[in-house]
Design an enzyme around this catalytic site. Structure first.
Site, PDB file in Angstrom:
ATOM      1  N   TYR A  62       0.834  -1.209   0.000  1.00  0.00           N
ATOM      2  CA  TYR A  62       0.000   0.000   0.000  1.00  0.00           C
ATOM      3  C   TYR A  62       0.863   1.252   0.000  1.00  0.00           C
ATOM      4  O   TYR A  62       1.790   1.381   0.800  1.00  0.00           O
ATOM      5  CB  TYR A  62      -0.903  -0.010   1.221  1.00  0.00           C
ATOM      6  CG  TYR A  62      -2.034   1.000   1.202  1.00  0.00           C
ATOM      7  CD1 TYR A  62      -3.133   0.802   0.383  1.00  0.00           C
ATOM      8  CD2 TYR A  62      -2.004   2.113   2.019  1.00  0.00           C
ATOM      9  CE1 TYR A  62      -4.190   1.700   0.376  1.00  0.00           C
ATOM     10  CE2 TYR A  62      -3.048   3.022   2.030  1.00  0.00           C
ATOM     11  CZ  TYR A  62      -4.149   2.815   1.195  1.00  0.00           C
ATOM     12  OH  TYR A  62      -5.183   3.710   1.197  1.00  0.00           O
TER      13      TYR A  62
ATOM     14  N   SER B  95       1.333  -7.700   1.861  1.00  0.00           N
ATOM     15  CA  SER B  95       0.332  -6.722   2.284  1.00  0.00           C
ATOM     16  C   SER B  95      -0.629  -6.453   1.128  1.00  0.00           C
ATOM     17  O   SER B  95      -1.284  -7.372   0.662  1.00  0.00           O
ATOM     18  CB  SER B  95       1.017  -5.450   2.785  1.00  0.00           C
ATOM     19  OG  SER B  95       0.092  -4.605   3.432  1.00  0.00           O
TER      20      SER B  95
ATOM     21  N   ASP C 270       0.223  -9.043  13.999  1.00  0.00           N
ATOM     22  CA  ASP C 270       0.060  -8.043  12.940  1.00  0.00           C
ATOM     23  C   ASP C 270      -1.096  -7.102  13.289  1.00  0.00           C
ATOM     24  O   ASP C 270      -2.252  -7.538  13.328  1.00  0.00           O
ATOM     25  CB  ASP C 270      -0.216  -8.767  11.615  1.00  0.00           C
ATOM     26  CG  ASP C 270      -0.182  -7.834  10.415  1.00  0.00           C
ATOM     27  OD1 ASP C 270      -0.348  -6.609  10.593  1.00  0.00           O
ATOM     28  OD2 ASP C 270       0.000  -8.341   9.295  1.00  0.00           O
TER      29      ASP C 270
ATOM     30  N   HIS D 292       3.486  -6.696  11.052  1.00  0.00           N
ATOM     31  CA  HIS D 292       3.114  -6.706   9.633  1.00  0.00           C
ATOM     32  C   HIS D 292       4.292  -7.009   8.714  1.00  0.00           C
ATOM     33  O   HIS D 292       4.102  -7.245   7.530  1.00  0.00           O
ATOM     34  CB  HIS D 292       2.473  -5.370   9.260  1.00  0.00           C
ATOM     35  CG  HIS D 292       1.753  -5.394   7.950  1.00  0.00           C
ATOM     36  ND1 HIS D 292       0.827  -6.365   7.630  1.00  0.00           N
ATOM     37  CD2 HIS D 292       1.829  -4.576   6.868  1.00  0.00           C
ATOM     38  CE1 HIS D 292       0.353  -6.143   6.414  1.00  0.00           C
ATOM     39  NE2 HIS D 292       0.952  -5.065   5.925  1.00  0.00           N
TER      40      HIS D 292
END
Length: 325
Positions: free
Chosen positions: A94, A185, A273, A303
């Site tokens: 992201y 992710s 996470d 994460h």
């Protein structure tokens, strides 16, 4: 980071009842058909010398994505390699773009070709040419165009990622029969989406700590990261916006793509996470339709998942499935 989700013995069996919209397959068939009909050429320009690399060949790639818009990518191959190579098509996290070729030397060092795909509107080299379409309610990408599946930002980005697999057949030195899709992710969520939408052309999938899965649970649990954008939007649109928003999101949920994916898949999850709760990852994993699916569990990871340890796991897993160069 503390454990903020269910214990592992509950996660491994967590398989929420989730039904895709009745027109889910038709929506994506129409979307991809429209993108392919827009035409456009795949172009690869050698730029190795510009980046001063002696053991890797680098090409600056442009391929047609959603609406025929040009999408940037890097193609990296071991210098002097013989014959077509298995190719790892890599999707970014992201707010990240493709970066520089020097950011992506692992796969070529292991003998693979790699296509590193830029994220429209997030990277510097691929603008989102229809960014004004639809509605953007909060900062970020999660609510951009959320009023309608047709306008939603991830319709364009997922389409770009599928078209990257289409582009592989037009690139030099790669084997379109040995396409591995990979990412962490957001890139992990996109990996699952492509595995579901291009399942006849994906040989393996490597989704790490995947985002974009089980949106409702992510929005309910997370106090940081992109799922918070959905909660912020719904805070101001609770009266009329909750179900319409989740209806739009259901067309882009990794759980529904996983239900259609059949390639061998190696997932990873961090049990601490705070950005992609483990239950959202297991929701996609436990719905994954492929029989050969493996989860790498990092018990004390945030994460970042397995960080530098994870590539070794991936390389061995691919070798065990005869997908090594």
């Amino acid at each position: 980071m503390p454990l903020t989700d269910a214990p592992l013995d509950e996660l491994v069996v967590y398989r929420p009842e989730m039904q895709a919209p009745p027109d889910f397959d038709g929506f994506w068939e129409r979307t991809l058909a429209e993108a392919r009909s827009a035409g456009g050429a795949v172009e690869a320009t050698d730029v190795t010398d510009r980046h001063l690399l002696r053991t890797v060949e680098v090409a600056d790639v442009r391929f047609p994505g959603f609406g025929g818009d040009p999408v940037a990518a890097w193609l990296l191959r071991p210098r002097g390699s013989d014959g077509p190579l298995p190719v790892v098509v890599t999707y970014m996290g992201y707010s990240c773009g493709r970066g520089l070729p020097t950011d992506h030397l692992l796969w070529s060092a292991a003998g693979y070709a790699q296509l590193v795909v830029d994220s429209r509107g997030q990277g510097h080299d691929t603008p989102d040419l229809v960014a004004g379409g639809g509605t953007q309610w909060v900062k970020g990408f999660m609510t951009r165009g959320i009023d309608s599946p047709d306008d939603y930002y991830y319709r364009r980005l997922v389409t770009d990622c599928v078209r990257a697999v289409d582009a592989v057949a037009h690139l030099p030195g790669v084997d379109p029969q040995r396409v591995v899709v990979a990412g962490g992710s957001q890139g992990g969520g996109l990996t699952i989406a492509v595995a579901g939408l291009a399942r006849d052309r994906v040989a393996a999938a490597l989704p790490d700590v995947p985002f974009l899965c089980h949106f409702r649970r992510g929005a309910e649990l997370c106090g940081e990261g992109p799922y918070v954008e959905i909660a912020e939007y719904l805070r101001w649109h609770t009266r009329h916006g909750v179900e319409p928003a989740f209806t739009t999101l259901s067309y882009f949920d990794g759980v529904h793509f996983a239900q259609r994916a059949t390639a061998p898949a190696l997932f990873s999850v961090g049990l601490m996470d705070p950005i992609c709760p483990p239950s959202t990852v297991y929701a996609a994993f436990n719905h994954y339709a492929g029989e050969d699916r493996t989860m790498t569990v990092w018990p004390f990871a945030d994460h970042g998942g397995g960080y530098g340890s994870n590539p070794v796991t991936q390389l061995q897993w691919l070798r065990d499935r005869a997908l090594a160069p």
